[in-house]
Structures are given as C-alpha cells and as structure tokens.
Design a protein around this motif. Structure first.
Motif, PDB file in Angstrom:
ATOM      1  N   SER A 156      42.293  -8.982  19.003  1.00  0.00           N
ATOM      2  CA  SER A 156      41.855  -9.212  20.365  1.00  0.00           C
ATOM      3  C   SER A 156      42.216 -10.748  20.792  1.00  0.00           C
ATOM      4  CB  SER A 156      40.377  -9.578  20.015  1.00  0.00           C
ATOM      5  OG  SER A 156      39.733 -10.037  21.510  1.00  0.00           O
ATOM      6  N   ASP A 157      42.819 -10.637  21.918  1.00  0.00           N
ATOM      7  CA  ASP A 157      43.305 -11.781  22.619  1.00  0.00           C
ATOM      8  C   ASP A 157      41.985 -12.647  22.956  1.00  0.00           C
ATOM      9  OD1 ASP A 157      42.376 -10.766  25.140  1.00  0.00           O
ATOM     10  OD2 ASP A 157      44.306 -10.845  25.998  1.00  0.00           O
ATOM     11  N   GLY A 158      40.967 -12.343  22.934  1.00  0.00           N
ATOM     12  CA  GLY A 158      39.723 -13.092  23.423  1.00  0.00           C
ATOM     13  C   GLY A 158      39.199 -12.956  24.722  1.00  0.00           C
ATOM     14  N   ALA A 159      40.046 -12.392  25.581  1.00  0.00           N
ATOM     15  CA  ALA A 159      39.904 -12.133  27.019  1.00  0.00           C
ATOM     16  C   ALA A 159      39.927 -10.816  27.397  1.00  0.00           C
ATOM     17  CB  ALA A 159      40.848 -13.030  27.747  1.00  0.00           C
ATOM     18  N   GLY A 160      39.529  -9.913  26.343  1.00  0.00           N
ATOM     19  CA  GLY A 160      39.347  -8.583  26.843  1.00  0.00           C
ATOM     20  C   GLY A 160      40.915  -7.805  26.500  1.00  0.00           C
ATOM     21  N   GLY A 161      41.858  -8.558  26.032  1.00  0.00           N
ATOM     22  CA  GLY A 161      43.203  -7.724  25.781  1.00  0.00           C
ATOM     23  C   GLY A 161      43.468  -7.552  24.182  1.00  0.00           C
ATOM     24  N   THR A 162      44.226  -6.566  24.039  1.00  0.00           N
ATOM     25  CA  THR A 162      44.583  -6.518  22.518  1.00  0.00           C
ATOM     26  C   THR A 162      45.966  -6.369  22.549  1.00  0.00           C
ATOM     27  OG1 THR A 162      44.761  -3.900  22.666  1.00  0.00           O
ATOM     28  CG2 THR A 162      42.539  -4.974  22.202  1.00  0.00           C
ATOM     29  N   GLY A 163      46.617  -6.224  21.137  1.00  0.00           N
ATOM     30  CA  GLY A 163      48.208  -6.342  20.828  1.00  0.00           C
ATOM     31  C   GLY A 163      48.702  -7.506  20.752  1.00  0.00           C
ATOM     32  N   ASN A 173      50.917 -13.734  19.321  1.00  0.00           N
ATOM     33  CA  ASN A 173      51.590 -14.246  20.504  1.00  0.00           C
ATOM     34  C   ASN A 173      50.672 -14.965  21.352  1.00  0.00           C
ATOM     35  OD1 ASN A 173      52.784 -14.673  22.809  1.00  0.00           O
ATOM     36  ND2 ASN A 173      53.742 -12.748  23.109  1.00  0.00           N
ATOM     37  N   VAL A 174      50.379 -16.186  21.326  1.00  0.00           N
ATOM     38  CA  VAL A 174      49.514 -17.248  22.149  1.00  0.00           C
ATOM     39  C   VAL A 174      50.014 -17.381  23.617  1.00  0.00           C
ATOM     40  CG1 VAL A 174      48.386 -17.781  19.868  1.00  0.00           C
ATOM     41  CG2 VAL A 174      49.960 -19.342  21.032  1.00  0.00           C
ATOM     42  N   MET A 208      41.893 -16.025  19.605  1.00  0.00           N
ATOM     43  CA  MET A 208      42.386 -14.750  19.491  1.00  0.00           C
ATOM     44  C   MET A 208      42.145 -14.232  17.908  1.00  0.00           C
ATOM     45  SD  MET A 208      46.039 -15.180  21.606  1.00  0.00           S
ATOM     46  CE  MET A 208      45.901 -15.305  23.131  1.00  0.00           C
ATOM     47  N   THR A 209      41.756 -13.264  17.782  1.00  0.00           N
ATOM     48  CA  THR A 209      41.129 -13.032  16.197  1.00  0.00           C
ATOM     49  C   THR A 209      41.769 -11.606  15.942  1.00  0.00           C
ATOM     50  OG1 THR A 209      39.342 -11.795  17.125  1.00  0.00           O
ATOM     51  CG2 THR A 209      39.111 -14.050  16.490  1.00  0.00           C
ATOM     52  N   ALA A 210      41.911 -11.428  14.706  1.00  0.00           N
ATOM     53  CA  ALA A 210      42.406 -10.224  14.071  1.00  0.00           C
ATOM     54  C   ALA A 210      41.759 -10.006  12.613  1.00  0.00           C
ATOM     55  CB  ALA A 210      43.763 -10.029  14.166  1.00  0.00           C
TER      56      ALA A 210
END
Length: 135
Positions: A63-70, A93-94, A103-105
């Motif tokens: 998760s990018d913390g804003a609804g995105g992934t990858g 990739n920040v 951003m979490t994984a």
C-alpha cells in the motif's frame, strides 16, 4: 520421526516489523536484510537427513497509504538454497508520496526443506515493513 522445520530470526521470533523514514525526494528506499539486522535460520529435524533448503517470498500486502498499490518490490532474493537467509532486499518507491504518508507492505518468507527421501516440510516468517515520508 517425520521431517519438520522451524524458521526464526536472530531474536527467536517468527515475525518482524521494521520502519524507515525518508523524504519523498529519496526516490526508492531499500530494505536489505543485512542492513536491518535480519537473519533467518531454518532448523530441520527428523526425516532421512541430507537436507536441502529453498527460500521463497510472497507479497501479502502493498500500500502507498493513499489508496494505491505497487510501490513495494523485491530488489534481490539473495541466496535461497542454504539454511540461513540474510541477503534478501526489498525496495519501496516513495517518490510519489507526500509528507506524513505511510507506505506499508507485508511479506511471507517461506523455507521448504527436502530430505534425501523426498519428504518436505515448510515454515513461514512474516516481515512487516513501513516507510514514512518525512517532508
């Protein structure tokens, strides 16, 4: 006795959480096991002996913390055929983030042991990662 295996880190745990803080301008953050002090050790018991080891990893969340992934990826799997696993590297990739964004994984790292008779056993380790954008 049947073949069995356990996987633990240097603290004896079956999971770990690590966190890095960085400005978005940093681009890509790398989480190499060696720099994080993570060494996983597989211990096999029972079975016919003559064991071989195989490490794999599976991304469970990204998760990018804003609804995105990858934004997370495995940069290097490292040496995957020994009882000790300590050279995997995961990247984040920040560059598209903003201040305060997290951003979490989560990754499942599995070791499968196979003995000389072809019997197998597997054990998992869970790695939780968090990158926080500071500026």
């Amino acid at each position: 006795a049947a073949l069995s295996i356990s996987v633990v880190d240097g603290e004896g745990g079956t999971s770990a959480t690590t966190e890095l803080e960085s400005p978005a301008a940093a681009g890509t953050l790398n989480f190499p096991f060696g720099d994080l002090g993570i060494t996983l050790t597989a211990t096999a018991s029972g079975g016919a002996g003559g064991n071989s080891f195989a490490w794999t990893n599976t991304e469970l969340s990204d998760s990018d913390g804003a609804g995105g992934t990858g934004v997370w990826s495995v940069g290097s799997t490292g040496t995957t055929n020994q009882a000790t696993y300590d050279d995997m590297a995961i990247s984040c990739n920040v560059s598209g983030g903003s201040a305060g964004q997290e951003m979490t994984a989560q990754y499942r790292i599995t070791c499968t042991v196979t003995d000389s008779a072809g019997a197998t056993a597997s054990a998992n380790f869970t790695l939780n990662l968090r990158a926080i954008i500071s500026e």
